[in-house]
Structure formats: C-alpha cells, structure tokens
Design a protein around this motif. Structure first.
Motif, PDB file in Angstrom:
ATOM      1  N   TYR A  74      46.194  42.920  40.716  1.00  0.00           N
ATOM      2  CA  TYR A  74      45.484  43.050  41.755  1.00  0.00           C
ATOM      3  C   TYR A  74      46.131  42.674  42.681  1.00  0.00           C
ATOM      4  O   TYR A  74      47.253  43.014  43.353  1.00  0.00           O
ATOM      5  CB  TYR A  74      45.478  41.381  41.718  1.00  0.00           C
ATOM      6  N   SER A  75      45.842  43.447  43.889  1.00  0.00           N
ATOM      7  CA  SER A  75      46.041  43.897  44.956  1.00  0.00           C
ATOM      8  C   SER A  75      46.130  44.285  46.901  1.00  0.00           C
ATOM      9  O   SER A  75      43.967  44.521  46.354  1.00  0.00           O
ATOM     10  CB  SER A  75      47.490  45.182  45.182  1.00  0.00           C
ATOM     11  N   ASP A  76      46.306  43.815  47.750  1.00  0.00           N
ATOM     12  CA  ASP A  76      45.792  44.297  49.418  1.00  0.00           C
ATOM     13  C   ASP A  76      46.450  44.683  49.661  1.00  0.00           C
ATOM     14  O   ASP A  76      48.088  44.737  49.205  1.00  0.00           O
ATOM     15  CB  ASP A  76      45.826  43.027  49.864  1.00  0.00           C
ATOM     16  N   PRO A  77      46.853  46.605  49.429  1.00  0.00           N
ATOM     17  CA  PRO A  77      47.284  47.406  49.690  1.00  0.00           C
ATOM     18  C   PRO A  77      49.078  46.933  50.799  1.00  0.00           C
ATOM     19  O   PRO A  77      50.055  47.062  50.369  1.00  0.00           O
ATOM     20  CB  PRO A  77      47.233  48.604  49.485  1.00  0.00           C
TER      21      PRO A  77
ATOM     22  N   SER B  54      50.718  41.884  46.122  1.00  0.00           N
ATOM     23  CA  SER B  54      49.837  43.041  44.619  1.00  0.00           C
ATOM     24  C   SER B  54      50.849  42.217  43.652  1.00  0.00           C
ATOM     25  O   SER B  54      51.524  41.205  43.717  1.00  0.00           O
ATOM     26  CB  SER B  54      50.778  44.705  45.008  1.00  0.00           C
TER      27      SER B  54
ATOM     28  N   ARG C  77      41.455  45.931  43.372  1.00  0.00           N
ATOM     29  CA  ARG C  77      42.634  46.822  45.135  1.00  0.00           C
ATOM     30  C   ARG C  77      41.237  46.756  46.233  1.00  0.00           C
ATOM     31  O   ARG C  77      40.128  46.945  46.784  1.00  0.00           O
ATOM     32  CB  ARG C  77      42.567  48.224  44.864  1.00  0.00           C
TER      33      ARG C  77
END
Length: 124
Positions: A35-38, A42, A106
């Motif tokens: 699960y991330s927001d680059p 993350s 993402r």
C-alpha cells in the motif's frame, strides 16, 4: 472479481472509512498487501495498513469514490476519490486484486480544501 464486485468493494471501503470501521476496511486487503503513495509512504502487510488507518488523529473521516474502471482480465482497477480526515485529498488509486483481495494499492493524491468539482475545474 467482476466489475460489479469491484464496485461493491469500493462502496464498502468508502463506508468503512467514513464510519471509522477500520478493521472492516482492512479485511479487504491481503495479508501481504503493498500500500503506497510513492512520494509519501509505503506499507507492507494488512496489520501495517490497519494501524495506518487507525492513526486518524481523532478526526471525522469521509471517503467518496467518483469514477472507477476495472479490467476483469487483469484484475486491475483504478478510481478517483476524495478523502477527508486530517486533510482533504483528491486523488487516483490503482488497485491490484489477487484471490478476491486487494494485493496492491498505489495512490496519487493532492491536498486541497476545495470540493471535488472546484478542484478539478482548477487543475484541468
């Protein structure tokens, strides 16, 4: 997962976040989800994702998905959303499904106090 089932998952996520039922939300994610927001964070694993959701600083939460698409053959979906909690975010998320659960999340989001329509009129 079918397109309709994907829509049902998004509805369950939105209501779960809005009602702060984070364990219900986390149940839609696989045990080893990424699960991330680059550009910001993350997380790996359902437990980490649940703790991330629970750390809401006591703010009321609200989630609304505006548009969504789902490719059944790839088990890959995308959705635009507005999330309000500590801040208001407008963004897009790419979601990978494996065995009926979210295995990859993402998101790309922007912080803004504007409403959805006003935000996108300004950006576009």
């Amino acid at each position: 997962m079918t397109k309709d089932e994907f829509g049902n998952v998004l509805s369950s996520l939105a209501s779960g976040w809005s009602e702060r039922r984070y364990e219900q939300v986390a149940a839609h994610f696989s045990e080893d989800v990424f699960y991330s927001d680059p550009t910001s964070y993350s997380l790996t694993g359902r437990r980490s994702v649940l703790e991330f959701f629970q750390d809401d600083e006591g703010y009321e939460q609200s989630c609304r998905f505006h548009n969504a698409v789902f490719d059944e053959s790839q088990q890959l979906g995308a959705a635009e959303y507005t999330y309000a909690g500590t801040h208001v975010y407008h963004g897009t998320v790419w979601i990978k499904i494996e065995n009926g659960l979210i295995a990859g999340w993402r998101e790309y989001q922007h912080r803004s106090e504007k409403g959805w329509e006003e935000f996108w009129r300004t950006v576009v």
